[in-house]
Design a protein around this motif. Structure first.
Motif, short mmCIF file in Angstrom:
data_model
loop_
_atom_site.label_atom_id
_atom_site.label_comp_id
_atom_site.label_asym_id
_atom_site.label_seq_id
_atom_site.Cartn_x
_atom_site.Cartn_y
_atom_site.Cartn_z
N ASN A 21 -21.22 137.87 -1.25
CA ASN A 21 -21.13 136.44 -1.55
C ASN A 21 -22.33 136.06 -2.42
O ASN A 21 -23.46 136.05 -1.94
N ASN A 27 -23.34 133.29 -3.39
CA ASN A 27 -23.95 132.02 -3.01
C ASN A 27 -24.39 132.00 -1.56
O ASN A 27 -24.55 130.92 -0.97
N TYR A 28 -24.59 133.18 -0.99
CA TYR A 28 -24.94 133.22 0.43
C TYR A 28 -26.30 132.60 0.66
O TYR A 28 -27.23 132.78 -0.14
N ARG A 45 -24.69 142.61 6.57
CA ARG A 45 -25.53 141.99 5.54
C ARG A 45 -26.93 142.58 5.50
O ARG A 45 -27.60 142.51 4.46
N THR A 48 -18.42 130.93 5.83
CA THR A 48 -19.62 130.82 4.99
C THR A 48 -20.33 132.16 4.87
O THR A 48 -21.44 132.22 4.35
N PHE A 95 -20.05 138.01 2.95
CA PHE A 95 -19.11 138.74 2.11
C PHE A 95 -17.83 137.93 1.89
O PHE A 95 -17.44 137.11 2.74
N LEU A 96 -17.21 138.16 0.74
CA LEU A 96 -15.94 137.53 0.38
C LEU A 96 -14.83 138.57 0.42
O LEU A 96 -15.03 139.71 -0.01
N HIS A 135 -16.71 129.83 1.32
CA HIS A 135 -16.27 130.76 0.28
C HIS A 135 -15.48 130.06 -0.81
O HIS A 135 -15.44 130.52 -1.95
N LEU A 175 -17.61 137.68 7.45
CA LEU A 175 -16.91 136.58 6.78
C LEU A 175 -17.42 135.21 7.23
O LEU A 175 -17.20 134.21 6.55
N LYS A 184 -16.62 141.84 -1.15
CA LYS A 184 -17.74 141.87 -2.09
C LYS A 184 -18.80 140.89 -1.63
O LYS A 184 -18.52 139.94 -0.87
#
Length: 492
Positions: A186, A188-189, A487, A167, A170-171, A85, A44, A184
């Motif tokens: 992200n 925009n990572y 990730r 930032t 994952f969201l 996020h 997260l 789920k």
């Protein structure tokens, strides 16, 4: 190595990564670096800097950092193009808010002790943060602070325990307390081509055996932070086992403000009542090392001589018990809190119970499950309990980030701290920026104080964050604290 990892990563596939965990999450606050939160923090959130497995600092949300020649400040440059996020841009204001939270004794949690060397901070512009120290600070201590500092969105500070505000890759999608949570990817990572998995699903298992059965049946893809004993068995059955550099040290935590534990001689007896070799063998299948101090062998404060001078010795223990002047009734007037959800904790608690019985002190075990145990542990509602401590391979005063070793706002020992000699020893380590002899003397003094005050009795280092995975899993990345980094994980 980087090229090899990249090549391997290109061959991995995405999908839904299903992870079994053995403990319920406490909350989403990254400044509460408790083992129950280890599986979500780096999924997260991102840190300002990261360490490689061998302790080399690397850029993350900070692209560069400049330590002043006199070591009284550090200037940090922040990465552009990163969003939280919520969609808000990552800027200096959130780093300042995170520093402010960390410096607050009521909100800083595990980060608060690390902030003890910090004088103040400022932001010359939205991409620069300057942290000033109260005096010269060793380079490694400064880097540890940056690695430990995980930016939280400024507007999410007050609600971060219940709503993540990071930032990370994952969201959060949903959580069912006691059952698990779903995340789920992200979209925009900021790290290119990461994360691999489109979904990350955690399931909480009440028993290690159940998690192992789920892996063997194909219901989950990997187990995070399971037992060493199960890992050894599953490895022999063809599953992958990944260990990391971030060992934990198991500590017999003592509430020295309660009952017979107010008596120093009684506490000191536990330095010799603990069968460390037996605990390592029975609780952790021998994966780890016996230690009598809260350091992994890689720590600059590690001193193996204490393993001999404070080894299991029933006669020495009995002599200290006699010196305490306590009556048999007083000595047994307490219960040992036990994490009933963790098989190893039950086993090692029983070893101590048996050793106490041999010393003529019959005690009862107070076995609690799940959230009930975590609440008692973090709130200090116990006389004694086993609990792991981390940061044991970093700058020695980082041990004070662990609840039992906090010098202020200690949830077990409270304020004012009942062991001022320990508080002074930590301060001496922080101030030791001179000669090698001065630094070593500070470490030696801290070790002597720890065994003398005996409010915490280390037993062994062990593997935390063990990952046991299906053969189809690839891309597991070792993390300096053994937090789960999902990730980089994908399917072969």
């Amino acid at each position: 190595m980087a090229a090899s990892n990249t090549a391997a990563a290109q061959q991995l596939k995405g999908g839904t990564l299903r992870v079994a965990v053995l403990q319920e999450l406490a909350n989403y606050d990254p400044q509460q670096l408790s083992t129950v939160n280890f599986h979500v923090i780096k999924n997260l959130y991102d840190s300002l800097i990261e360490y490689t497995a061998d302790g080399k600092p690397e850029p993350s949300l900070a692209t560069e950092w400049m330590i002043a020649p006199d070591k009284t400040s550090v200037t940090v440059k922040l990465r552009e193009g990163v969003t939280f996020h919520s969609g808000a841009p990552f800027k200096a204001d959130s780093v300042l808010a995170t520093l402010q939270k960390g410096a607050d004794p009521k909100r800083g949690k595990n980060v608060f002790p690390t902030m003890s060397v910090v004088k103040d901070w400022s932001a010359p512009d939205e991409r620069t943060v300057v942290i000033n120290f109260k005096g010269p600070v060793p380079d490694r201590q400064i880097l540890d602070l940056l690695q430990f500092m995980i930016p939280i969105e400024a507007k999410g500070i007050d609600t971060v325990e219940t709503v993540p505000a990071g930032t990370g890759p994952f969201l959060l999608v949903s959580r069912a307390v006691g059952q698990g949570l779903r995340m789920k990817a992200n979209p925009n990572y900021w790290r290119p081509q990461q994360p691999f998995a489109q979904e990350l699903v955690f399931t909480v298992f009440s028993e290690d055996a159940s998690a192992s059965a789920a892996l063997e049946s194909g219901a989950v893809d990997l187990i995070y932070n399971g037992s060493s004993r199960s890992a050894v068995r599953l490895k022999s059955a063809g599953y992958q086992v990944f260990t990391g550099p971030g060992k934990l040290v198991q500590v017999f935590r003592i509430n020295s403000t309660r009952g017979p534990f107010r008596n120093k001689s009684f506490r000191q007896a536990f330095n010799h009542l603990i069968d460390r070799a037996g605990i390592l063998r029975v609780g952790y299948a021998g994966l780890g090392e016996v230690v009598a101090q809260p350091w992994a062998p890689a720590s600059p404060a590690f001193d193996g001589s204490y393993n001999k001078s404070h080894a299991y010795d029933l006669e020495k223990a009995k002599a200290l018990l006699k010196a305490s002047g306590l009556s048999p009734a007083e000595m047994k007037d307490w219960k040992l809190l036990v994490n009933g959800s963790e098989e190893s904790s039950v086993q090692i608690s029983q070893i101590v119970q048996q050793a106490l019985a041999k010393a003529g002190i019959p005690i009862e075990l107070d076995v609690r499950q799940g959230a009930e145990f975590v609440t008692a542990l973090l709130g200090g509602d116990f006389a004694a309990v086993f609990g792991a401590v981390g940061n044991v391979q970093k700058f020695p005063s980082r041990v004070a980030t662990n609840s039992i070793y906090r010098t202020v706002q200690n949830p077990i020992l409270k304020d004012p701290h009942p062991h001022p000699a320990y508080v002074a020893a930590i301060a001496r380590v922080d101030a030791a920026t001179g000669s090698e002899a001065e630094v070593k003397a500070a470490y030696d003094n801290l070790n002597k104080v720890l065994v003398d005050e005996a409010f915490a009795v280390p037993t062994n280092s062990y593997e935390v964050g063990l990952i046991v995975a299906s053969p189809k899993i690839g891309g597991v990345t070792p993390e300096i604290d053994n937090l789960l980094v999902a990730r980089t994980i994908g399917f072969k």
